[in-house]
Structure formats: C-alpha cells, structure tokens
Design a protein around this motif. Structure first.
Motif, PDB file in Angstrom:
ATOM      1  N   MET A   1       0.649  -1.314  -0.018  1.00 29.20           N
ATOM      2  CA  MET A   1      -0.097  -0.088  -0.091  1.00 29.20           C
ATOM      3  C   MET A   1       1.045   1.277   0.008  1.00 29.20           C
ATOM      4  N   PRO A   2       0.812   2.080  -0.976  1.00 35.21           N
ATOM      5  CA  PRO A   2       1.570   3.457  -1.111  1.00 35.21           C
ATOM      6  C   PRO A   2       1.380   4.281   0.198  1.00 35.21           C
ATOM      7  N   LYS A   3       2.403   4.942   0.571  1.00 35.29           N
ATOM      8  CA  LYS A   3       2.296   5.993   1.879  1.00 35.29           C
ATOM      9  C   LYS A   3       1.532   7.131   1.401  1.00 35.29           C
ATOM     10  N   GLN A   4       0.640   7.604   2.077  1.00 35.95           N
ATOM     11  CA  GLN A   4      -0.077   8.770   1.895  1.00 35.95           C
ATOM     12  C   GLN A   4       0.371   9.799   2.377  1.00 35.95           C
ATOM     13  N   ASP A   5       0.258  11.266   2.031  1.00 33.90           N
ATOM     14  CA  ASP A   5       0.691  12.385   2.397  1.00 33.90           C
ATOM     15  C   ASP A   5      -0.063  12.567   3.770  1.00 33.90           C
ATOM     16  N   SER A   6       0.672  13.106   4.879  1.00 37.09           N
ATOM     17  CA  SER A   6       0.452  13.618   6.096  1.00 37.09           C
ATOM     18  C   SER A   6      -0.966  14.393   5.880  1.00 37.09           C
ATOM     19  N   ILE A   7      -1.600  14.162   7.087  1.00 37.53           N
ATOM     20  CA  ILE A   7      -2.967  15.144   6.962  1.00 37.53           C
ATOM     21  C   ILE A   7      -2.714  15.958   8.372  1.00 37.53           C
ATOM     22  N   ARG A   8      -1.649  15.705   9.153  1.00 33.83           N
ATOM     23  CA  ARG A   8      -1.562  16.417  10.429  1.00 33.83           C
ATOM     24  C   ARG A   8      -1.326  18.026  10.330  1.00 33.83           C
ATOM     25  N   ALA A   9      -1.939  18.578  11.034  1.00 34.72           N
ATOM     26  CA  ALA A   9      -1.717  20.010  11.250  1.00 34.72           C
ATOM     27  C   ALA A   9      -0.401  20.367  11.915  1.00 34.72           C
ATOM     28  N   TRP A  10       0.499  21.008  11.431  1.00 33.77           N
ATOM     29  CA  TRP A  10       1.740  21.397  12.126  1.00 33.77           C
ATOM     30  C   TRP A  10       1.591  22.909  12.231  1.00 33.77           C
ATOM     31  N   ASN A  11       1.927  23.352  13.574  1.00 33.16           N
ATOM     32  CA  ASN A  11       2.040  24.655  14.044  1.00 33.16           C
ATOM     33  C   ASN A  11       3.423  25.235  13.749  1.00 33.16           C
ATOM     34  N   ILE A  12       3.707  25.976  12.738  1.00 30.23           N
ATOM     35  CA  ILE A  12       5.209  26.673  12.580  1.00 30.23           C
ATOM     36  C   ILE A  12       5.304  27.765  13.076  1.00 30.23           C
ATOM     37  N   ASP A  13       6.368  27.954  13.812  1.00 30.28           N
ATOM     38  CA  ASP A  13       6.620  29.186  14.717  1.00 30.28           C
ATOM     39  C   ASP A  13       7.919  29.824  14.397  1.00 30.28           C
ATOM     40  N   PHE A  14       8.260  30.586  13.164  1.00 31.29           N
ATOM     41  CA  PHE A  14       9.455  30.835  12.538  1.00 31.29           C
ATOM     42  C   PHE A  14      10.329  31.940  13.705  1.00 31.29           C
ATOM     43  N   ALA A  15       9.602  32.519  14.489  1.00 30.33           N
ATOM     44  CA  ALA A  15      10.312  33.413  15.320  1.00 30.33           C
ATOM     45  C   ALA A  15      11.087  32.703  16.485  1.00 30.33           C
ATOM     46  N   ASN A  16      10.606  31.483  16.941  1.00 32.91           N
ATOM     47  CA  ASN A  16      11.071  30.782  17.903  1.00 32.91           C
ATOM     48  C   ASN A  16      11.925  29.457  17.266  1.00 32.91           C
ATOM     49  N   GLY A  17      11.492  29.379  16.070  1.00 30.28           N
ATOM     50  CA  GLY A  17      12.024  28.179  15.349  1.00 30.28           C
ATOM     51  C   GLY A  17      11.618  26.836  16.011  1.00 30.28           C
ATOM     52  N   LEU A  18      10.130  26.857  15.931  1.00 27.65           N
ATOM     53  CA  LEU A  18       9.627  25.679  16.300  1.00 27.65           C
ATOM     54  C   LEU A  18       8.558  25.113  15.757  1.00 27.65           C
ATOM     55  N   ALA A  19       8.621  23.712  15.456  1.00 30.34           N
ATOM     56  CA  ALA A  19       7.215  23.234  14.758  1.00 30.34           C
ATOM     57  C   ALA A  19       6.722  22.227  15.709  1.00 30.34           C
ATOM     58  N   THR A  20       5.344  22.436  15.814  1.00 23.44           N
ATOM     59  CA  THR A  20       4.557  21.559  16.917  1.00 23.44           C
ATOM     60  C   THR A  20       3.464  21.043  16.154  1.00 23.44           C
ATOM     61  N   CYS A  21       3.348  19.621  16.511  1.00 23.04           N
ATOM     62  CA  CYS A  21       2.118  18.870  16.073  1.00 23.04           C
ATOM     63  C   CYS A  21       1.882  17.790  17.363  1.00 23.04           C
ATOM     64  N   GLY A  22       0.765  18.027  17.871  1.00 18.50           N
ATOM     65  CA  GLY A  22       0.330  17.046  19.075  1.00 18.50           C
ATOM     66  C   GLY A  22       1.189  17.362  20.059  1.00 18.50           C
ATOM     67  N   GLY A  23       1.887  16.302  20.549  1.00 18.66           N
ATOM     68  CA  GLY A  23       3.176  16.194  21.552  1.00 18.66           C
ATOM     69  C   GLY A  23       4.284  16.392  21.158  1.00 18.66           C
ATOM     70  N   VAL A  24       4.562  16.497  19.615  1.00 15.33           N
ATOM     71  CA  VAL A  24       5.989  16.470  19.078  1.00 15.33           C
ATOM     72  C   VAL A  24       6.217  18.091  18.900  1.00 15.33           C
ATOM     73  N   VAL A  25       7.488  18.428  19.369  1.00 13.52           N
ATOM     74  CA  VAL A  25       8.115  19.515  19.061  1.00 13.52           C
ATOM     75  C   VAL A  25       9.373  19.493  18.535  1.00 13.52           C
ATOM     76  N   ILE A  26       9.613  20.207  17.598  1.00 13.51           N
ATOM     77  CA  ILE A  26      10.803  19.912  16.870  1.00 13.51           C
ATOM     78  C   ILE A  26      11.256  21.431  16.479  1.00 13.51           C
TER      79      ILE A  26
END
Length: 72
Positions: free
Chosen positions: A1-26
């Motif tokens: 089965m081919p992998k589908q694109d993610s439909i998760r909503a990531w919050n991107i904070d350029f000022a602080n350099g953070l990408a968050t989604c659920g409990g994940v912070v990058i």
C-alpha cells in the motif's frame, strides 16, 4: 500500500524556530547551505524510523508555510 501524505496540522513558529504537532516539538533553523536543521525537543520516544517520518512531515510543513507567507 503506498504511503499517503500526512494530514496532520503542524504549527510553525518561525520567530522561535519551533514546529509542533500534538505532543511533538521540533526545533528548526536555517543553514548557510540553504538547508534546514531539525532537532527533536519533545516526543522523540518513537522509533528512529518514526522520528524520520515526523521530521520529514515537519520539514514539508515548514517549507509550505515559508512559501505561503515568505517568512523565515
């Protein structure tokens, strides 16, 4: 089965350099070589394979947001 694109909503904070989604912070930063460096801050208890998938999703969301807003 081919992998589908993610439909998760990531919050991107350029000022602080953070990408968050659920409990994940990058944290991300732009590199001199026109790349983006990422590091897990929270939610890195998954397997390495899963962490790579999440990092890829975050990078895609960062790039989409940058293209849409022109922010960096």
């Amino acid at each position: 089965m081919p992998k589908q694109d993610s439909i998760r909503a990531w919050n991107i904070d350029f000022a602080n350099g953070l990408a968050t989604c659920g409990g994940v912070v990058i944290r991300f930063s732009r590199c001199i070589e026109n790349g983006t460096r990422v590091a897990f801050v929270e939610g890195a208890n998954d397997s390495l394979e899963r962490q790579c998938e999440l990092a890829g999703e975050a990078l895609a969301a960062i790039e989409r947001t940058h293209r849409r807003t022109g922010t960096w």
